[in-house]
Design a protein around this motif. Sequence first.
Motif, short mmCIF file in Angstrom:
data_model
loop_
_atom_site.label_atom_id
_atom_site.label_comp_id
_atom_site.label_asym_id
_atom_site.label_seq_id
_atom_site.Cartn_x
_atom_site.Cartn_y
_atom_site.Cartn_z
N LEU A 181 0.67 -0.88 -0.07
CA LEU A 181 -0.44 0.10 -0.25
C LEU A 181 0.30 1.05 0.15
O LEU A 181 0.61 2.08 -0.81
CB LEU A 181 -0.87 -0.01 1.22
N ILE A 182 2.18 1.08 0.83
CA ILE A 182 2.70 2.35 0.55
C ILE A 182 3.61 2.65 -0.15
O ILE A 182 4.65 3.93 -1.32
CB ILE A 182 3.99 2.71 2.02
N ALA A 207 1.07 4.11 -2.91
CA ALA A 207 0.98 5.46 -2.49
C ALA A 207 1.78 6.57 -3.07
O ALA A 207 2.08 7.61 -3.53
CB ALA A 207 0.74 5.58 -1.07
N ALA A 210 1.73 6.97 -6.63
CA ALA A 210 0.66 7.42 -7.19
C ALA A 210 1.63 9.60 -6.67
O ALA A 210 0.97 10.03 -7.59
CB ALA A 210 -0.31 6.85 -6.46
N GLY A 211 1.97 9.31 -5.55
CA GLY A 211 2.56 11.07 -5.01
C GLY A 211 3.54 11.12 -5.94
O GLY A 211 3.55 12.53 -6.43
N HIS A 246 -4.94 11.78 -5.42
CA HIS A 246 -4.16 12.36 -4.75
C HIS A 246 -5.08 11.95 -2.85
O HIS A 246 -4.51 11.64 -1.93
CB HIS A 246 -4.15 13.65 -4.14
N GLY A 266 -7.03 9.42 -2.70
CA GLY A 266 -6.79 8.07 -2.39
C GLY A 266 -5.34 7.38 -2.11
O GLY A 266 -5.24 6.82 -1.34
N GLU A 267 -4.66 8.39 -3.12
CA GLU A 267 -2.88 8.12 -2.56
C GLU A 267 -2.44 7.67 -1.15
O GLU A 267 -2.14 7.63 -0.44
CB GLU A 267 -2.03 9.28 -3.25
N LEU A 268 -3.24 9.31 -0.02
CA LEU A 268 -3.11 9.89 1.27
C LEU A 268 -3.77 8.40 2.09
O LEU A 268 -3.13 8.12 3.32
CB LEU A 268 -3.62 10.91 1.38
N ALA A 281 -4.47 5.27 1.23
CA ALA A 281 -3.84 3.95 1.25
C ALA A 281 -1.75 4.35 1.44
O ALA A 281 -2.12 3.56 2.44
CB ALA A 281 -3.42 3.43 -0.33
N LEU A 282 -1.52 5.56 2.28
CA LEU A 282 -0.20 5.28 2.82
C LEU A 282 -0.61 5.63 4.02
O LEU A 282 0.37 4.88 5.04
CB LEU A 282 0.54 6.90 2.05
N PHE A 315 1.62 0.63 -9.72
CA PHE A 315 1.01 1.72 -10.02
C PHE A 315 1.98 1.96 -10.78
O PHE A 315 0.98 2.32 -12.23
CB PHE A 315 1.46 2.53 -9.06
#
Length: 157
Positions: free
Chosen positions: A23-24, A27, A30-31, A63, A65-67, A69-70, A102
């Motif tokens: 997940l990290i 994320a 994606a970031g 963004h 969704g990325e946060l 997941a992070l 990703f």
Amino acid sequence: MAVTSVDPSVGVLREKSFWSAFLIGVAIMAGVDEIVFHQLLGWHHFYDGSTSEIGLVSDGLLHAGELIALVAGFFLLADARRRALFSPLEAWAGFFVGLGFFQLWDGIIDHKVLRLHQIRYDVDILPYDLAWNGVGLMLLTAGIILTVVAIRRQATD
């Protein structure tokens, strides 16, 4: 201090270390995509099939969704450490698999299948596609190699 008391019967792909880092990795990639290609270079939005305002909203949703997941990944990672189930090798495997997953998902599914956006417009797209998907494939391959190493290590423990 890294705790490595992993139950070998669990298996790498069922371990919290792997999936939290996966997940990290998703994320983080994606970031990087969002910050570098959407914001700094301004090459595209997550969804380019409408107005610029809709493109910005789609970037905001990516963004968010990325946060999520992070944060979820770090909470799962902290829980694995708290339970003394954290394994650095499995975590690195999951992280690289997440990065590559990703990148390839975006390059193949988002760019080509769904046509949400392209990497860049008004240029020959082939070199960009090759570089984008090539980097994703290298990251995923590194993650798969680490996963195989982790599986073999668990089999000998």
